[in-house]
Design an enzyme around this catalytic site. Sequence first.
Site, PDB file in Angstrom:
ATOM      1  N   CYS A  30     -15.587  -1.778  -3.451  1.00  0.00           N
ATOM      2  CA  CYS A  30     -16.757  -1.894  -2.583  1.00  0.00           C
ATOM      3  C   CYS A  30     -17.750  -0.795  -2.951  1.00  0.00           C
ATOM      4  O   CYS A  30     -18.321  -0.128  -2.101  1.00  0.00           O
ATOM      5  CB  CYS A  30     -16.384  -1.841  -1.102  1.00  0.00           C
ATOM      6  SG  CYS A  30     -15.440  -0.372  -0.621  1.00  0.00           S
ATOM      7  N   ASP A  67       0.856  -1.173   0.000  1.00  0.00           N
ATOM      8  CA  ASP A  67       0.000   0.000   0.000  1.00  0.00           C
ATOM      9  C   ASP A  67       0.897   1.228   0.000  1.00  0.00           C
ATOM     10  O   ASP A  67       1.878   1.292   0.752  1.00  0.00           O
ATOM     11  CB  ASP A  67      -0.929   0.023   1.216  1.00  0.00           C
ATOM     12  CG  ASP A  67      -2.147   0.893   0.965  1.00  0.00           C
ATOM     13  OD1 ASP A  67      -3.248   0.340   0.805  1.00  0.00           O
ATOM     14  OD2 ASP A  67      -2.000   2.127   0.900  1.00  0.00           O
ATOM     15  N   ASP A 119      -7.633  -4.062  -4.962  1.00  0.00           N
ATOM     16  CA  ASP A 119      -8.817  -3.657  -4.188  1.00  0.00           C
ATOM     17  C   ASP A 119      -8.810  -2.131  -4.209  1.00  0.00           C
ATOM     18  O   ASP A 119      -8.295  -1.479  -3.313  1.00  0.00           O
ATOM     19  CB  ASP A 119      -8.715  -4.204  -2.759  1.00  0.00           C
ATOM     20  CG  ASP A 119      -9.988  -3.989  -1.970  1.00  0.00           C
ATOM     21  OD1 ASP A 119     -10.947  -3.402  -2.518  1.00  0.00           O
ATOM     22  OD2 ASP A 119     -10.046  -4.378  -0.791  1.00  0.00           O
TER      23      ASP A 119
END
Length: 428
Positions: free
Chosen positions: A359, A263, A306
């Site tokens: 999401c 990340d 993601d």
Amino acid sequence: MRLGGRLAAAIEILEDIDRRYRPAAEALRDWGLSHRFAGSKDRAAIGNLVYDALRRKRSAAWMFQEESPRALAFGALMIEAGHDPEALNGALAEDNFAPALISGEEADRIAAHPLGEAPDGVRAECPEWCEPLLRRAWGDDWVAEAAALAERPPLDMRVNTLKATREKVAKALARTGVYESELALQGLRIGPIEGQGRHPNVQAEPAFQKGWFEVQDEGSQIVATLTEAAAGMQVLDYCAGAGGKSLAMSAAMGNTGQIQAFDAEKQRLAPIFERLKRAGCRNVQAVADQEVLAAHEGRLDLVVVDAPCTGAGTWRRRPDAKWRLGEKQLEQRQAEQAEILRRAARFVRSGGRLAYITCSVFAEENDDQVRAFLEANPDFRPVDHEALCERHFSGKAAKARIDRTTGIALSPGRTATDGFHFAALERV
């Protein structure tokens, strides 16, 4: 505290959220610190009132014909508890700490605006500017699907198969009312909160401290399974964050192979170290330096993106974010997603797979991004998403909305999960 005091506290917190444009969790925390006399049950009940008011914002405002914090709190309580103005006034009448009761004029407005006659956008409980986006995403089902994002969420857990079985964890948590998830293969669930109760603190359980399970939405568990991470693979979790999907893939891989959990924001990776230790994951390496990844270009079996997104699929859990979201933020996320996909794709080997996850429930962040990427990268092609879903969720694949090209969509209305989108693309 009685109902009136709790309702007054909820109104005070909603005023703080509105005035300072701040997250609900932050406002609730600060209120609790400055009102230490409130017990844990009081804080839980007040939290429910605040979150219900944010989930039911448009319906409550429609009933009262105003958006004041008082109208939202009263309206949400009436909707969730099934009270009418007279019954609610009766319950508050002798409470000295209660806010002003519903007036005759307000009762008349409520009677003149029944929810059954409310416009589609009100029943969908969404920001007005999001209505065309949701209509595009779900077609004729958009109101029901959006309304499902305004319901109270369950508490989901993923069993860590490196240390336990689903049966073992279910037995350890039996007194919490836990039951097996319908779709996630290692999922356990505690149903949505009823009334002014609260979910049990499962992270205080010995089973959690031993690393037997993680708290993770069932939808997140499902998309982790759909990546098909398998023993011996070389994997990159490109936007790993706190590492939920890295942990799930590590268990699926049986602690073999290797996962690079990357990340770009170091602080987002901070929780992963304790989680890896507790879960017993030995094949995950946390990485915050982009240069470290250079050696893996064109060599990895699986790259999972993601992607940062609007989070529209998590509105059940974060209803305040729904009302802070704007069109500029959506545009910014779209640009970030396209750039991240471009960067991540270079790590996929020939015959390897790129998994794209959000999401969000907006086609602009999901289907459009997949189509644009495939058009710009002819060396990638979509997998057969119907076959992929059936392979892991035999007989239950029809619950998800599946497009052979752009991927698999999960939602509270269809799959009783948070909203997720998953697409798998192979480098040919």
